[in-house]
Design a protein around this motif. Structure first.
Motif, PDB file in Angstrom:
ATOM      1  N   ARG A 150     -12.809  27.428 -12.280  1.00 33.37           N
ATOM      2  CA  ARG A 150     -13.868  28.306 -12.788  1.00 33.37           C
ATOM      3  C   ARG A 150     -14.994  28.513 -11.777  1.00 33.37           C
ATOM      4  O   ARG A 150     -15.658  29.553 -11.775  1.00 33.37           O
ATOM      5  CB  ARG A 150     -14.470  27.713 -14.084  1.00 33.37           C
ATOM      6  CG  ARG A 150     -13.499  27.547 -15.210  1.00 33.37           C
ATOM      7  CD  ARG A 150     -14.204  27.396 -16.555  1.00 33.37           C
ATOM      8  NE  ARG A 150     -15.189  26.340 -16.601  1.00 33.37           N
ATOM      9  CZ  ARG A 150     -14.926  25.061 -16.913  1.00 33.37           C
ATOM     10  NH1 ARG A 150     -13.671  24.702 -17.140  1.00 33.37           N
ATOM     11  NH2 ARG A 150     -15.891  24.175 -16.982  1.00 33.37           N
ATOM     12  N   HIS A 151     -15.240  27.495 -10.956  1.00 30.87           N
ATOM     13  CA  HIS A 151     -16.358  27.566 -10.009  1.00 30.87           C
ATOM     14  C   HIS A 151     -15.861  27.291  -8.587  1.00 30.87           C
ATOM     15  O   HIS A 151     -16.225  26.278  -7.966  1.00 30.87           O
ATOM     16  CB  HIS A 151     -17.445  26.563 -10.399  1.00 30.87           C
ATOM     17  CG  HIS A 151     -18.001  26.773 -11.759  1.00 30.87           C
ATOM     18  ND1 HIS A 151     -18.938  27.758 -12.042  1.00 30.87           N
ATOM     19  CD2 HIS A 151     -17.744  26.139 -12.936  1.00 30.87           C
ATOM     20  CE1 HIS A 151     -19.241  27.709 -13.335  1.00 30.87           C
ATOM     21  NE2 HIS A 151     -18.536  26.739 -13.894  1.00 30.87           N
ATOM     22  N   GLU A 192     -25.461  26.496 -16.101  1.00 31.98           N
ATOM     23  CA  GLU A 192     -24.952  27.838 -15.810  1.00 31.98           C
ATOM     24  C   GLU A 192     -24.007  28.315 -16.909  1.00 31.98           C
ATOM     25  O   GLU A 192     -24.063  29.476 -17.332  1.00 31.98           O
ATOM     26  CB  GLU A 192     -24.235  27.840 -14.462  1.00 31.98           C
ATOM     27  CG  GLU A 192     -23.659  29.188 -14.079  1.00 31.98           C
ATOM     28  CD  GLU A 192     -23.081  29.196 -12.684  1.00 31.98           C
ATOM     29  OE1 GLU A 192     -22.485  30.220 -12.309  1.00 31.98           O
ATOM     30  OE2 GLU A 192     -23.228  28.182 -11.970  1.00 31.98           O
ATOM     31  N   GLU A 193     -23.161  27.419 -17.385  1.00 34.97           N
ATOM     32  CA  GLU A 193     -22.175  27.829 -18.392  1.00 34.97           C
ATOM     33  C   GLU A 193     -22.803  28.074 -19.761  1.00 34.97           C
ATOM     34  O   GLU A 193     -22.219  28.775 -20.578  1.00 34.97           O
ATOM     35  CB  GLU A 193     -21.065  26.781 -18.474  1.00 34.97           C
ATOM     36  CG  GLU A 193     -20.219  26.745 -17.214  1.00 34.97           C
ATOM     37  CD  GLU A 193     -18.902  26.039 -17.397  1.00 34.97           C
ATOM     38  OE1 GLU A 193     -18.783  25.223 -18.344  1.00 34.97           O
ATOM     39  OE2 GLU A 193     -17.971  26.316 -16.609  1.00 34.97           O
ATOM     40  N   LEU A 196     -23.345  31.673 -19.398  1.00 36.32           N
ATOM     41  CA  LEU A 196     -22.062  32.394 -19.373  1.00 36.32           C
ATOM     42  C   LEU A 196     -21.469  32.507 -20.775  1.00 36.32           C
ATOM     43  O   LEU A 196     -20.889  33.537 -21.131  1.00 36.32           O
ATOM     44  CB  LEU A 196     -21.085  31.673 -18.448  1.00 36.32           C
ATOM     45  CG  LEU A 196     -21.402  31.772 -16.951  1.00 36.32           C
ATOM     46  CD1 LEU A 196     -20.478  30.852 -16.154  1.00 36.32           C
ATOM     47  CD2 LEU A 196     -21.276  33.207 -16.453  1.00 36.32           C
ATOM     48  N   ARG A 197     -21.638  31.467 -21.580  1.00 33.97           N
ATOM     49  CA  ARG A 197     -21.141  31.521 -22.955  1.00 33.97           C
ATOM     50  C   ARG A 197     -21.958  32.505 -23.787  1.00 33.97           C
ATOM     51  O   ARG A 197     -21.428  33.158 -24.693  1.00 33.97           O
ATOM     52  CB  ARG A 197     -21.171  30.130 -23.581  1.00 33.97           C
ATOM     53  CG  ARG A 197     -20.044  29.228 -23.068  1.00 33.97           C
ATOM     54  CD  ARG A 197     -20.074  27.850 -23.712  1.00 33.97           C
ATOM     55  NE  ARG A 197     -18.836  27.132 -23.438  1.00 33.97           N
ATOM     56  CZ  ARG A 197     -18.615  26.418 -22.354  1.00 33.97           C
ATOM     57  NH1 ARG A 197     -19.562  26.320 -21.422  1.00 33.97           N
ATOM     58  NH2 ARG A 197     -17.448  25.791 -22.181  1.00 33.97           N
ATOM     59  N   TYR A 204     -15.288  33.658 -22.667  1.00 31.31           N
ATOM     60  CA  TYR A 204     -15.514  32.557 -21.724  1.00 31.31           C
ATOM     61  C   TYR A 204     -15.017  31.240 -22.301  1.00 31.31           C
ATOM     62  O   TYR A 204     -14.501  30.390 -21.566  1.00 31.31           O
ATOM     63  CB  TYR A 204     -16.998  32.434 -21.353  1.00 31.31           C
ATOM     64  CG  TYR A 204     -17.205  31.487 -20.195  1.00 31.31           C
ATOM     65  CD1 TYR A 204     -17.047  31.933 -18.890  1.00 31.31           C
ATOM     66  CD2 TYR A 204     -17.495  30.141 -20.399  1.00 31.31           C
ATOM     67  CE1 TYR A 204     -17.191  31.073 -17.815  1.00 31.31           C
ATOM     68  CE2 TYR A 204     -17.636  29.272 -19.334  1.00 31.31           C
ATOM     69  CZ  TYR A 204     -17.484  29.743 -18.045  1.00 31.31           C
ATOM     70  OH  TYR A 204     -17.605  28.876 -16.986  1.00 31.31           O
ATOM     71  N   ALA A 208     -12.521  28.831 -20.307  1.00 33.41           N
ATOM     72  CA  ALA A 208     -12.892  27.461 -19.950  1.00 33.41           C
ATOM     73  C   ALA A 208     -11.900  26.430 -20.470  1.00 33.41           C
ATOM     74  O   ALA A 208     -11.779  25.339 -19.913  1.00 33.41           O
ATOM     75  CB  ALA A 208     -14.296  27.147 -20.466  1.00 33.41           C
ATOM     76  N   SER A 213     -13.138  23.170 -14.133  1.00 27.46           N
ATOM     77  CA  SER A 213     -14.392  23.549 -13.478  1.00 27.46           C
ATOM     78  C   SER A 213     -14.256  23.621 -11.965  1.00 27.46           C
ATOM     79  O   SER A 213     -14.940  24.399 -11.301  1.00 27.46           O
ATOM     80  CB  SER A 213     -15.507  22.577 -13.843  1.00 27.46           C
ATOM     81  OG  SER A 213     -15.279  21.296 -13.236  1.00 27.46           O
TER      82      SER A 213
END
Length: 219
Positions: A150-151, A192-193, A196-197, A204, A208, A213
């Motif tokens: 994801r990152h 950050e997430e 994003l959620r 997302y 996830a 991650s």
């Protein structure tokens, strides 16, 4: 000057010449190779990062702070060089483990590639500062390298930064960089997430669930 004093002076001069020759040989190859690799890696990483940021976001939107280049970062790099020079002088054999140094160089290259793939794949959606407001160009990117982790930008930086210290055969800085960078992302990713959620909701959440991650022990 007595014969004994003369021999003592000659012995000291010979020893000094041997030490000078020894250290000049180390500095001429070991240090020049490892330090030049280190400086080139840092310059290329940040230079290319800056150019890509300008390409995707425009020069007016790019600053040192937006690239996350902080005083703490400069200090960490400075102390890593100090460690290198200290160990090179007192423990020169420590820097001669070339399989370790080359492993670090390999990590630097791999980390650089992953990081730049993340930036290029995400395009304008990739920002160095966490976005707290959903902008029109900010889309959820799940293809390419983002289909693996994801990152990937964080994964690449972790591998790259630790690799620079392994490349220098810096045991203390290797441990310090690993802990500090990991802790930074350990705190940053949940924050950050959270946004994003909010931006992408269930889309997302599903993403996830199936994609890690990219940072060890961070869900």
């Amino acid at each position: 000057m007595t014969l004994k004093q003369y021999l003592g002076v000659m012995k000291a001069e010979v020893l000094s010449e041997l030490l000078d020759s020894y250290f000049s040989e180390i500095f001429s190859y070991t240090a020049s190779r490892q330090l030049s690799q280190m400086f080139f890696a840092v310059l290329f990483f940040h230079g290319s990062e800056y150019l890509l940021a300008i390409f995707f976001h425009g020069k007016s939107n790019v600053t040192r702070s937006s690239l996350l280049i902080s005083q703490q970062y400069f200090m960490a790099m400075f102390f890593s060089v100090l460690e290198y020079l200290f160990e090179l002088y007192f423990f020169p054999g420590l820097k001669e483990h070339w399989w370790i140094s080359n492993l670090g160089l390999f990590m630097v290259i791999v980390g650089e590639i992953i990081r730049k793939l993340a930036i290029i794949t995400a395009g304008r959606a990739f920002t160095h500062l966490i976005q707290r407001h959903h902008e029109e160009h900010h889309n959820l990117v799940t293809h390419g390298v983002y289909n693996i982790v994801r990152h990937p930008g964080y994964t690449g930086f972790l591998i790259w930064s630790v690799g620079t210290q392994i490349m220098l055969c810096n045991p203390l800085s290797t441990i310090a960089f690993t802990l500090v960078v990991w802790n930074f992302f350990h705190r940053r990713i949940p924050y950050e997430e959270y946004f994003l959620r909010q931006f992408f909701g269930s889309e997302y959440e599903e993403y996830a669930k199936v994609v890690s991650s990219g940072i060890p022990f961070v869900k």
